[in-house]
Motif scaffolding. Structure first.
Motif, PDB file in Angstrom:
ATOM      1  N   ARG A  22       0.838  -1.201   0.000  1.00 48.27           N
ATOM      2  CA  ARG A  22       0.000   0.000   0.000  1.00 48.27           C
ATOM      3  C   ARG A  22       0.868   1.244   0.000  1.00 48.27           C
ATOM      4  O   ARG A  22       0.631   2.202  -0.726  1.00 48.27           O
ATOM      5  N   SER A  23       1.917   1.241   0.820  1.00 49.48           N
ATOM      6  CA  SER A  23       2.840   2.371   0.913  1.00 49.48           C
ATOM      7  C   SER A  23       3.549   2.584  -0.415  1.00 49.48           C
ATOM      8  O   SER A  23       3.673   3.710  -0.902  1.00 49.48           O
ATOM      9  N   GLU A  24       4.035   1.489  -1.029  1.00 53.61           N
ATOM     10  CA  GLU A  24       4.686   1.580  -2.335  1.00 53.61           C
ATOM     11  C   GLU A  24       3.685   2.081  -3.377  1.00 53.61           C
ATOM     12  O   GLU A  24       4.027   2.897  -4.243  1.00 53.61           O
ATOM     13  N   GLY A  25       2.459   1.624  -3.322  1.00 51.71           N
ATOM     14  CA  GLY A  25       1.403   2.035  -4.244  1.00 51.71           C
ATOM     15  C   GLY A  25       1.121   3.518  -4.109  1.00 51.71           C
ATOM     16  O   GLY A  25       0.962   4.231  -5.101  1.00 51.71           O
ATOM     17  N   GLU A  26       1.033   3.982  -2.842  1.00 50.80           N
ATOM     18  CA  GLU A  26       0.786   5.401  -2.616  1.00 50.80           C
ATOM     19  C   GLU A  26       1.949   6.242  -3.142  1.00 50.80           C
ATOM     20  O   GLU A  26       1.747   7.280  -3.780  1.00 50.80           O
ATOM     21  N   THR A  27       3.171   5.785  -2.880  1.00 54.38           N
ATOM     22  CA  THR A  27       4.356   6.498  -3.362  1.00 54.38           C
ATOM     23  C   THR A  27       4.346   6.543  -4.892  1.00 54.38           C
ATOM     24  O   THR A  27       4.587   7.590  -5.493  1.00 54.38           O
ATOM     25  N   ARG A  28       4.076   5.365  -5.463  1.00 51.38           N
ATOM     26  CA  ARG A  28       4.044   5.284  -6.932  1.00 51.38           C
ATOM     27  C   ARG A  28       2.919   6.147  -7.478  1.00 51.38           C
ATOM     28  O   ARG A  28       3.096   6.853  -8.477  1.00 51.38           O
ATOM     29  N   ALA A  29       1.766   6.134  -6.829  1.00 54.18           N
ATOM     30  CA  ALA A  29       0.629   6.956  -7.271  1.00 54.18           C
ATOM     31  C   ALA A  29       0.986   8.442  -7.186  1.00 54.18           C
ATOM     32  O   ALA A  29       0.648   9.227  -8.085  1.00 54.18           O
ATOM     33  N   GLU A  30       1.688   8.834  -6.107  1.00 51.89           N
ATOM     34  CA  GLU A  30       2.107  10.229  -5.957  1.00 51.89           C
ATOM     35  C   GLU A  30       3.092  10.614  -7.062  1.00 51.89           C
ATOM     36  O   GLU A  30       3.028  11.712  -7.608  1.00 51.89           O
ATOM     37  N   GLU A  31       4.029   9.665  -7.386  1.00 51.07           N
ATOM     38  CA  GLU A  31       4.986   9.932  -8.463  1.00 51.07           C
ATOM     39  C   GLU A  31       4.262  10.100  -9.795  1.00 51.07           C
ATOM     40  O   GLU A  31       4.564  11.006 -10.566  1.00 51.07           O
ATOM     41  N   ILE A  32       3.308   9.194 -10.050  1.00 44.55           N
ATOM     42  CA  ILE A  32       2.535   9.260 -11.299  1.00 44.55           C
ATOM     43  C   ILE A  32       1.729  10.548 -11.354  1.00 44.55           C
ATOM     44  O   ILE A  32       1.691  11.246 -12.367  1.00 44.55           O
ATOM     45  N   GLU A  33       1.096  10.875 -10.221  1.00 40.20           N
ATOM     46  CA  GLU A  33       0.287  12.088 -10.149  1.00 40.20           C
ATOM     47  C   GLU A  33       1.162  13.322 -10.360  1.00 40.20           C
ATOM     48  O   GLU A  33       0.806  14.253 -11.104  1.00 40.20           O
ATOM     49  N   SER A  34       2.328  13.334  -9.732  1.00 45.14           N
ATOM     50  CA  SER A  34       3.260  14.448  -9.850  1.00 45.14           C
ATOM     51  C   SER A  34       3.743  14.587 -11.290  1.00 45.14           C
ATOM     52  O   SER A  34       3.819  15.697 -11.839  1.00 45.14           O
ATOM     53  N   ALA A  35       4.091  13.446 -11.904  1.00 42.68           N
ATOM     54  CA  ALA A  35       4.538  13.466 -13.298  1.00 42.68           C
ATOM     55  C   ALA A  35       3.409  13.950 -14.205  1.00 42.68           C
ATOM     56  O   ALA A  35       3.634  14.735 -15.136  1.00 42.68           O
ATOM     57  N   ALA A  36       2.187  13.492 -13.930  1.00 44.62           N
ATOM     58  CA  ALA A  36       1.034  13.890 -14.735  1.00 44.62           C
ATOM     59  C   ALA A  36       0.785  15.395 -14.597  1.00 44.62           C
ATOM     60  O   ALA A  36       0.493  16.087 -15.575  1.00 44.62           O
ATOM     61  N   GLU A  37       0.910  15.900 -13.364  1.00 48.00           N
ATOM     62  CA  GLU A  37       0.733  17.335 -13.143  1.00 48.00           C
ATOM     63  C   GLU A  37       1.812  18.129 -13.876  1.00 48.00           C
ATOM     64  O   GLU A  37       1.536  19.175 -14.483  1.00 48.00           O
ATOM     65  N   ALA A  38       3.056  17.638 -13.832  1.00 48.89           N
ATOM     66  CA  ALA A  38       4.153  18.308 -14.542  1.00 48.89           C
ATOM     67  C   ALA A  38       3.888  18.293 -16.048  1.00 48.89           C
ATOM     68  O   ALA A  38       4.081  19.309 -16.731  1.00 48.89           O
ATOM     69  N   ASP A  39       3.446  17.120 -16.566  1.00 42.35           N
ATOM     70  CA  ASP A  39       3.116  17.024 -17.991  1.00 42.35           C
ATOM     71  C   ASP A  39       1.979  17.979 -18.348  1.00 42.35           C
ATOM     72  O   ASP A  39       2.026  18.657 -19.375  1.00 42.35           O
ATOM     73  N   ALA A  40       0.955  18.022 -17.482  1.00 49.91           N
ATOM     74  CA  ALA A  40      -0.193  18.896 -17.725  1.00 49.91           C
ATOM     75  C   ALA A  40       0.258  20.361 -17.734  1.00 49.91           C
ATOM     76  O   ALA A  40      -0.169  21.148 -18.590  1.00 49.91           O
ATOM     77  N   GLU A  41       1.135  20.739 -16.792  1.00 47.11           N
ATOM     78  CA  GLU A  41       1.639  22.115 -16.752  1.00 47.11           C
ATOM     79  C   GLU A  41       2.444  22.435 -18.003  1.00 47.11           C
ATOM     80  O   GLU A  41       2.334  23.524 -18.574  1.00 47.11           O
TER      81      GLU A  41
END
Length: 193
Positions: A22-41
Motif C-alpha cells: 500500500r505504501s509503495e502504491g501510494e508512493t508510486r501513485a504520488e509519483e505518477i500524479e506528480s509526473a502527470a501534473e508536470a506534464d499537464a503544466e
C-alpha cells in the motif's frame, strides 16, 4: 509453537506486506500524479505559448494588411490627384487662345517642318477649332496645306507621302512627353516627399 501463533505470524506478515505494498502504491501513485501534473503544466504552457504565437502572427498579419491597404489608398489618392492635375493642364491647353495659341502652334509646326524635304507636299492636321489659325499659319509655308481635323488639344500632325514621315506635334503628345519626363518631380512637389 502453536497453530494459532503461526496463523498470527502469517497474518502479521501479510499485514506488514500489505502495508508495504500500500505504501509503495501510494508512493508510486504520488509519483505518477506528480509526473502527470508536470506534464499537464508543460502541455498548458506549450498551449499558451502556441496561442500567444498565433495571436502575434494574426496581429502581424492584420497590421501588415492594414498597412498595405493604407498604402494602396494613399497611392490611389495620389493617382486621383495626379489625374486631376493632368486634366486641369489639358483643360488649360485646350482653352489657350489668341497669340499664345498661335505662337505655340507655329513653334510646333516649325519643329515638325524640319523633318520634311523642300518641295514635299505636306499635309497638316489639327484641332477642328484651329482650322482658321492653321490655314493662316500655312500661308507662310510652300507646299503645306490644311488636310483636316485630328482629335487633339491643339498643335499639329504633319505628314508627307514623299518623305513617308508623320510627325505628331500636338499639345497632347508634348504634354505626354513632359508629363512622363517630370512625373516624379510633379509627384514630389505635390506630395512633398
Amino acid at each position: 509453537m502453536s497453530l494459532d501463533t503461526v496463523v498470527e505470524d502469517i497474518r502479521e506478515e501479510a499485514h506488514a506486506r500489505a502495508e508495504d505494498i500500500r505504501s509503495e502504491g501510494e508512493t508510486r501513485a504520488e509519483e505518477i500524479e506528480s509526473a502527470a501534473e508536470a506534464d499537464a503544466e508543460e502541455i498548458l504552457a506549450d498551449a499558451e505559448a502556441e496561442v500567444e504565437r498565433e495571436i502575434d502572427q494574426l496581429r502581424e498579419q492584420r497590421l501588415s494588411s492594414a498597412k498595405l491597404e493604407a498604402k494602396q489608398q494613399r497611392l490611389e489618392a495620389r493617382r486621383d490627384v495626379l489625374g486631376d492635375v493632368r486634366e486641369a493642364v489639358e483643360d488649360e491647353l485646350a482653352d489657350l487662345e489668341g497669340d499664345t495659341r498661335e505662337e505655340l502652334t507655329r513653334d510646333l509646326l516649325e519643329a515638325a517642318s524640319g523633318e520634311f524635304d523642300e518641295g514635299d507636299d505636306v499635309s497638316v492636321y489639327g484641332r477642328s477649332d484651329d482650322q482658321e489659325l492653321l490655314e493662316s499659319i500655312l500661308e507662310d509655308y510652300d507646299g503645306y496645306e490644311y488636310a483636316g481635323e485630328v482629335d487633339c488639344l491643339g498643335g499639329v500632325v504633319v505628314e508627307s507621302d514623299q518623305s513617308r514621315v508623320r510627325v505628331n506635334n500636338t499639345f497632347d503628345s508634348v504634354l505626354e512627353d513632359v508629363w512622363e519626363d517630370n512625373l516624379q518631380a510633379i509627384s514630389n512637389r505635390l506630395f512633398e516627399q
